[in-house]
Structures are given as structure tokens and as C-alpha cells.
Design a protein around this motif. Structure first.
Motif, PDB file in Angstrom:
ATOM      1  N   ASN A   1       3.844  -7.290  -2.688  1.00  0.00           N
ATOM      2  CA  ASN A   1       3.467  -6.190  -1.745  1.00  0.00           C
ATOM      3  C   ASN A   1       4.020  -4.713  -2.165  1.00  0.00           C
ATOM      4  O   ASN A   1       5.167  -4.435  -2.054  1.00  0.00           O
TER       5      ASN A   1
ATOM      6  N   GLN B   1       8.141  14.246   9.626  1.00  0.00           N
ATOM      7  CA  GLN B   1       6.926  13.737   9.156  1.00  0.00           C
ATOM      8  C   GLN B   1       6.998  12.135   9.116  1.00  0.00           C
ATOM      9  O   GLN B   1       7.736  11.812   8.365  1.00  0.00           O
ATOM     10  N   PRO B   2       6.237  11.681   9.785  1.00  0.00           N
ATOM     11  CA  PRO B   2       6.215  10.269   9.879  1.00  0.00           C
ATOM     12  C   PRO B   2       6.095   9.455   8.345  1.00  0.00           C
ATOM     13  O   PRO B   2       5.403  10.113   7.607  1.00  0.00           O
TER      14      PRO B   2
ATOM     15  N   SER C   1       2.650   1.886   7.162  1.00  0.00           N
ATOM     16  CA  SER C   1       1.577   0.961   6.815  1.00  0.00           C
ATOM     17  C   SER C   1       2.317  -0.475   6.740  1.00  0.00           C
ATOM     18  O   SER C   1       1.558  -1.391   6.988  1.00  0.00           O
ATOM     19  N   LEU C   2       3.428  -0.681   6.410  1.00  0.00           N
ATOM     20  CA  LEU C   2       4.084  -1.970   6.269  1.00  0.00           C
ATOM     21  C   LEU C   2       4.004  -2.661   7.764  1.00  0.00           C
ATOM     22  O   LEU C   2       3.606  -3.720   7.594  1.00  0.00           O
TER      23      LEU C   2
ATOM     24  N   ASN D   1      -3.589   5.017   6.008  1.00  0.00           N
ATOM     25  CA  ASN D   1      -4.314   5.808   5.812  1.00  0.00           C
ATOM     26  C   ASN D   1      -4.637   6.558   4.539  1.00  0.00           C
ATOM     27  O   ASN D   1      -5.184   7.382   4.308  1.00  0.00           O
ATOM     28  N   THR D   2      -4.660   5.319   3.638  1.00  0.00           N
ATOM     29  CA  THR D   2      -5.102   5.566   2.380  1.00  0.00           C
ATOM     30  C   THR D   2      -6.411   4.892   1.832  1.00  0.00           C
ATOM     31  O   THR D   2      -6.617   3.754   2.534  1.00  0.00           O
TER      32      THR D   2
ATOM     33  N   LEU E   1      -2.366   8.921  -7.059  1.00  0.00           N
ATOM     34  CA  LEU E   1      -2.896   9.657  -5.867  1.00  0.00           C
ATOM     35  C   LEU E   1      -3.450  10.767  -6.173  1.00  0.00           C
ATOM     36  O   LEU E   1      -2.616  11.607  -6.469  1.00  0.00           O
TER      37      LEU E   1
ATOM     38  N   SER F   1       8.146  -0.501  -1.910  1.00  0.00           N
ATOM     39  CA  SER F   1       8.547   1.090  -1.567  1.00  0.00           C
ATOM     40  C   SER F   1       9.396   1.498  -0.438  1.00  0.00           C
ATOM     41  O   SER F   1      10.169   2.066  -0.653  1.00  0.00           O
ATOM     42  N   LEU F   2       9.096   0.548   0.575  1.00  0.00           N
ATOM     43  CA  LEU F   2       9.911   0.979   1.700  1.00  0.00           C
ATOM     44  C   LEU F   2      11.321   0.725   1.795  1.00  0.00           C
ATOM     45  O   LEU F   2      12.203   1.631   1.764  1.00  0.00           O
TER      46      LEU F   2
ATOM     47  N   ARG G   1       4.658   7.105   5.842  1.00  0.00           N
ATOM     48  CA  ARG G   1       3.574   6.673   5.936  1.00  0.00           C
ATOM     49  C   ARG G   1       3.661   5.214   5.333  1.00  0.00           C
ATOM     50  O   ARG G   1       2.939   4.156   5.723  1.00  0.00           O
ATOM     51  N   VAL G   2       4.675   4.892   4.583  1.00  0.00           N
ATOM     52  CA  VAL G   2       4.858   3.731   3.970  1.00  0.00           C
ATOM     53  C   VAL G   2       5.454   2.699   4.829  1.00  0.00           C
ATOM     54  O   VAL G   2       4.719   1.381   4.795  1.00  0.00           O
ATOM     55  N   ALA G   3       6.506   3.281   5.557  1.00  0.00           N
ATOM     56  CA  ALA G   3       6.874   2.180   6.859  1.00  0.00           C
ATOM     57  C   ALA G   3       5.651   1.843   7.788  1.00  0.00           C
ATOM     58  O   ALA G   3       5.622   0.752   8.250  1.00  0.00           O
TER      59      ALA G   3
ATOM     60  N   ALA H   1       4.806  11.799   2.272  1.00  0.00           N
ATOM     61  CA  ALA H   1       5.002  10.909   3.283  1.00  0.00           C
ATOM     62  C   ALA H   1       4.528   9.759   2.626  1.00  0.00           C
ATOM     63  O   ALA H   1       5.017   8.663   3.255  1.00  0.00           O
ATOM     64  N   GLU H   2       3.717   9.523   1.735  1.00  0.00           N
ATOM     65  CA  GLU H   2       3.056   8.347   0.992  1.00  0.00           C
ATOM     66  C   GLU H   2       4.288   8.006   0.401  1.00  0.00           C
ATOM     67  O   GLU H   2       4.191   6.829  -0.252  1.00  0.00           O
ATOM     68  N   GLY H   3       5.179   8.671   0.220  1.00  0.00           N
ATOM     69  CA  GLY H   3       6.373   7.983  -0.651  1.00  0.00           C
ATOM     70  C   GLY H   3       6.088   7.958  -2.288  1.00  0.00           C
ATOM     71  O   GLY H   3       6.562   7.016  -2.888  1.00  0.00           O
TER      72      GLY H   3
ATOM     73  N   VAL I   1       3.745  -1.664  -0.765  1.00  0.00           N
ATOM     74  CA  VAL I   1       4.301  -1.113   0.380  1.00  0.00           C
ATOM     75  C   VAL I   1       5.788  -1.574   0.741  1.00  0.00           C
ATOM     76  O   VAL I   1       6.777  -0.633   1.027  1.00  0.00           O
ATOM     77  N   ALA I   2       5.777  -2.724   0.874  1.00  0.00           N
ATOM     78  CA  ALA I   2       7.297  -3.399   1.210  1.00  0.00           C
ATOM     79  C   ALA I   2       8.243  -2.743   0.290  1.00  0.00           C
ATOM     80  O   ALA I   2       9.314  -2.316   0.526  1.00  0.00           O
TER      81      ALA I   2
END
Lengths: 342, 342
Positions: free
Chosen positions: A56, B54-55, B61-62, B68-69, A101, A61-62, B57-59, A121-123, A58-59
Motif C-alpha cells: 500500500n 494544511q491537512p 487517505s490511509l 481526494n485523488t 500527478l 508514504s505516510l 492527505r496521505v494520512a 499535501a499529497e506528499g 499510501v501507508a
DNA sequence: GTGAAAGCGCTAACAA
DNA sequence: TTGTTAGCGCTTTCAC
């Protein structure tokens, strides 16, 4: 807002359980770390693939504060130059297992800023974009934050960053020189917005060629436009309406060439007998006109690829200084200046 | 691989501390939940903005398993139709605070599959793409997983999904009918790949028009191509070399029109006197040719916007059945068929 | 070389 | 209405 929830995919935990190892080992196996026993690695990878496991992102990346996504921001998706660059960027990125992106700002600073902030914000791991003077301070802020970035096509003063541009001045020079060589001495130029570096440079090339030829500049022949079709159309009309109209026009980007051609057609001005024309950038349609349009071609694909490579390098090692690449331009001679009748 | 680490941005915790509330409250304030006291919300939002928060987004999303993508996959970024669709999609998405992740597959199933799987791993909320028969099973798998999706431009049988397409048959019919009305009865067509639905439909429209006019089909006049420039070029040459060449050609997409024009120019065939031409899709260059090319125009922008809206709806409420939208086509008459001399 | 455990920044139960 | 707390799936110390 009710969000749909997807049936959860396979996680690292399940792989670990199935392979009878810890999640750490699975993670290491996937990261290709050499501290893990080759046999074990094979085993883990086998189990994972049989389970159809996909980490995953997302995880990842976080947790790791890095990602395999890079942001790309272009001013215009209908401009052949930028789509070419996108292709180049994407091919390099893909090969390195990065995703992009993409956003396009229409060259609107507000939209661009918005996008940039979203991308952050999308990292995203880094960004490639075409800088706009209005957001100079924001760029500096991002840079201070340590966001890796590469700029393409333009540069803005006071912003030191890796850049890949085109030999615009050389291109403008070649185009003008070519026209001069054919005997033209009333050469007009339709420029892009002068706050954009490449527009300034193309104009500089034009000026230098004229100067070297000892031909005085006629201010009216220098038509300021904005890289869009409509203003080029208008500028062309103005040039035609002048008591001493030019015998040649150098149009400094693709989209404006469309506008100029439109105006020329409207007034039934013949190319090249009544007006010679040189464009900038070489989309496919340039050569199917009769006559084909002589253009300054710049390698958008390679420019993009170069930018992507620079960025990937920046991701790997901390930066020291900044680099600037300039891609060569090339004059493609067709029939629009009267040399070759094609 | 040494990854660069960015200086960490402001987090929800810091905002909570500064505003002297819990992180939950900050989260709620940002989510616009009405269970939070309006005054408190103002306060929190104020503090957050003063901190430049700014929140992440990765966190988000997880944790929330939504993002939001949205992913967008097109076969060709140099095709005006698809970039038009991208613009339409992006404008809708932007307005709804969504970002898009764009890829282009070159219509290569392997690349497409790859992209799709990456997009899923990225945790996109949904995808918009142009389906390819070869990946049918994979699409079904994604669908079973509950990934919201919308298809554009094409449909494949046995895959029930929200779709936005173009009235291709109508377009093919109009184009052919137009030529017939001008007295042409030797009309050729250069088709796209027949495994693609829109290529089949455009051909169907052509056939129906001929049939209604009582004109028998000549198999040789139906040239199979692949929507790319080169094959259209070749097909055009073949048509010209035939003992009884057609008097008109209907070329079924933008890129192939380029190929046909190239061939016609090479052979010095005059349009429209020696060959009439109708294209499909209307990029800017179609009208600056002399004569301008008559085309079937389809609203790529609106198609994209429609697709994006459908997807956004799917994200909000669980799906029931699937919907199919068909965008109208329009015949833009210029000079390439001999009616208007422009 | 491998495992246990903490925690990235956020949201969502559950309590209060 | 607000706070406390657990945990999304992963990586990464720190032990062993």
C-alpha cells in the motif's frame, strides 16, 4: 458525504502470517535490503505474489515520508511542447517505478499555487513545473521546506533551482538569420509575454540577428502577444494593415502560429510569395500545410526526460548547488519562406 | 537508496495545541461537520490558517480509506480528443477539490494494467479510463473490489460500467451522408482498429448511409487502420493507387487525418477537386488548412466533464446499475468537400 | 539476519 | 458538543 469503502486488499500482515515471518521481514524483502537471507526473500516474495500482494503506497508514504509519486504542473495541456515534455518525463519516471500527478494551470498563478499546495499535501516526492513569476515567493517557501524540484522551459530570476530549458535565443537567431539570408529585411516577430524568460530570449535572438545584419529595428514589427492564438491573430492583422507591412513573420510558439495562419488565410495572403513565415515548435500539422511551415524545433521529449532524470537524482542525494541544462534547437526548413516549394 | 527527508510541515497536533482543543475537534472543523460549535470552528480554522496548516492527505487517505485523488488513464496524450477530455475532467474535479493522477498507456494493455495497479496501490478514490479489451478480466477484478470507475470513449462487451461515449455511428452517418449529398458515390473510409467500439460504430454509420443511398459497398474502399498516422498514410496511398480510386475519403480520427493529408500532399492530390475529405474531431489546425477540413466534431470537453461528474456521484452513493451517456456529434462543414470554397 | 514494537498524521468509535 | 483512544499499513529503530 458517504464515502464508499473498498473491500480491503491484502496487507503485509497477511503475507507475514502466510510466510510465517514478521512483517518487518516482508517489508525488507520488498525493499530489496540485502540484510535478508536470499532464500527467505525468495520464499516471502513467492508467498506475496501468490497472494497477489501489492504494498500500500499510501501507508508507505505516510510512514517513510517519501513517495513514488512526483507532481507535474504544466501551463497548457493543448500545447504540443508540453505534452511532448510530459511524454518524456513519464517515460523516465515509469522506468524508475514512479507515478506522476499531473495538473495544468492555464498559466494562472492562483491555480498554480493551489495545485502546488495540493501536491505537497499529497506528499509527492518532488515536482517538475514551469515557473511563473507571480509565485516566486511560494517557490522559495517550498524550496526552504526541502521539496525537490526541477523547472522546465522557463526560468525566473532570483530563483536558483535545477532547470531544463531550450536554446531559445539560438532558435530566435536561427529563424531570423534564415529569413535574412533569403533577402528579407522587413521581418516582424510576434512575441510571447515578456515576463516569461523564453519569450524574452526568442526576441533577443531575433534582435541579435537583425543587429548583426545591420538592419535597424522597427518597433512596430515587434508585436507583443501572449503565446495564445487570438492575440497572434490580432497582431498579424495589425502587421498586415501597416502601410509598410513586413515580408516575413517569425511567430514564437505553436499556438500563435495557428492564429497567424488563421489571419493570413482570412486575408488571403499567400505563403510564401506574399508573406514568409517561421514558427517555433514542430507539431505534426506544420508539415502537412502547403507549403509546409519552416520551424524552430525543440526537443520537448528529451527536455522532459532530462528534467525527470534531474529530479530523480535530486531524490537520491542531497543537493549541492543547482544545474541548468539547455536543449539545442534546430531549424526545420520547409516551404514557408520561399526556398523550397513543397 | 538515500531518500531525502523534508522538514516536517505543521500537523494537526500542533494546531490542536495552539487552539487548545483536541485533534478530533480540529479534524471535525476541517471536515465541516456541523456537530462542532460554530465559534469554536472559527477559532480553530483561524489558528490553523495562521499556522499555515494544511491537512496531510496521505494520512487522511490511509486512515479514512478514501482519498481526494482520482486516477485517469488515457491512450494518447497527443490526441486532441483526449486532452480535451482531460481538461473537462480536471475542471470538474478541481471544483470538487479532487486531484487527478494521470497516466497514458499508448494503448498498450501491459502498460495500462501496470498503471491501473499502481493507481490502486496509490489509493485513488476512483478511476476514469478508456477500456482496452485485453484487460477485460482485470477490470472485472477491480470492479469486484469495489473501485469506482467510469469509462470514456469506448465500451467493451460484457463489462457493465458507467460509460460516456460519443455518438460515433451518428457521426459516421452524417459524414458519409454529407458526401453522398454532394454527389460522391465512390466514398472510402479509413477505419480505426475494429476491436475498438468507436471504430466499429463509425464504420457502421458509414455503412448505413451507403445502404440507405442504395450504393453497394466496395470492400477495398474500407481500409482498416489503427488510428495512427502512419497506417492512414499507407491506406491513403493504396486508395490512390487503385484503378478506380475513390472521390472522397472519410478518415475516422484526428491523427489519421494527418496521415491522409500527408499522403495527399505527397501525391499532389488537390482537395477538394481531386479528393474530398471528411475528418473526425476538430483540433484547431483543421480550419487553417486551405481549404479547411470538414469534420465530425465531438465535444471532448463535455464528455470529460460528464465522466468526472458520474464518478463523483459514484463516490457519494453506492451504485445501482450502470449508466451510459452518449454525447452528440456535429458536422462542421468547411471547404474540403467542395461545397464552400474557403 | 530476524522479530517486537513504536509511530507516521489523521479519522472515527466510544465516552464523557 | 467535545475529548480520549485506537489504529489505518507500513517502515524502522532497537533488541536478540
Amino acid at each position: 458525504m458517504v464515502m464508499q469503502r473498498r473491500s480491503s486488499a491484502i496487507t503485509i500482515k497477511e503475507v507475514a502470517a502466510a510466510a510465517k515471518v514478521s512483517t518487518a521481514t516482508v517489508s525488507r524483502a520488498f525493499a530489496g535490503m540485502d540484510c535478508v537471507n536470499p532464500q527467505l526473500r525468495q520464499h516471502v516474495l513467492g508467498v506475496a505474489s501468490s497472494l497477489n500482494y501489492q504494498p500500500n503506497r499510501v501507508a508507505r508514504s505516510l510512514r517513510s515520508r517519501t513517495s513514488n509519486t512526483i507532481g507535474l504542473l504544466i501551463p497548457d495541456i493543448d500545447n504540443h511542447f508540453f505534452t511532448g515534455a510530459v511524454r518524456g518525463i513519464e517515460s523516465v519516471l515509469n522506468a524508475a517505478d514512479y507515478t506522476m500527478l499531473l495538473g495544468h494551470s492555464n498559466d494562472d498563478p492562483k491555480r498554480e499555487r493551489n495545485y502546488l499546495s495540493t501536491l505537497r499535501a499529497e506528499g509527492v516526492a518532488g515536482i517538475i513545473f514551469c515557473p511563473n513569476k507571480a509565485n516566486h515567493n511560494y517557490y522559495l517557501e517550498l524550496q526552504r521546506d526541502g521539496l525537490p524540484m526541477v523547472c522546465i522551459a522557463r526560468e525566473i530570476s532570483g530563483f536558483e533551482v535545477d532547470t531544463v530549458t531550450v536554446a531559445n535565443k539560438q532558435g530566435g537567431y536561427m529563424a531570423t538569420k534564415h529569413l535574412l539570408g533569403l533577402g528579407h529585411n522587413r521581418i516582424a516577430i510576434i512575441t510571447g509575454p515578456q515576463e516569461v524568460s523564453n519569450a524574452r530570449e526568442r526576441l533577443e535572438g531575433y534582435r541579435q540577428a537583425l543587429q548583426e545584419a545591420g538592419i535597424p529595428e522597427i518597433p512596430f514589427y515587434i508585436q507583443q502577444a501572449d503565446y495564445r492564438q487570438q492575440q497572434a491573430h490580432l497582431a498579424t492583422l495589425k502587421l498586415l494593415d501597416h502601410p509598410a507591412p513586413p515580408t516575413a513573420i517569425f511567430v514564437t510558439n505553436e499556438v500563435m502560429t495557428l492564429g497567424t495562419l488563421e489571419a493570413l488565410k482570412e486575408r488571403q495572403v499567400k505563403i510564401p510569395s506574399e508573406m514568409a513565415l517561421v514558427g517555433f515548435d514542430d507539431p505534426a500539422w506544420m508539415k502537412i500545410l502547403s507549403p509546409g511551415i519552416t520551424v524552430v524545433k525543440h526537443p520537448s521529449n528529451r527536455l522532459g526526460a532530462q528534467a525527470a532524470e534531474l529530479l530523480l537524482q535530486n531524490l537520491k542525494k542531497p543537493k549541492t548547488g543547482f544545474r541548468q541544462f539547455v536543449m539545442e534547437t534546430e531549424l526545420i526548413i520547409r516551404g514557408s519562406c520561399g526556398v523550397i516549394s513543397s
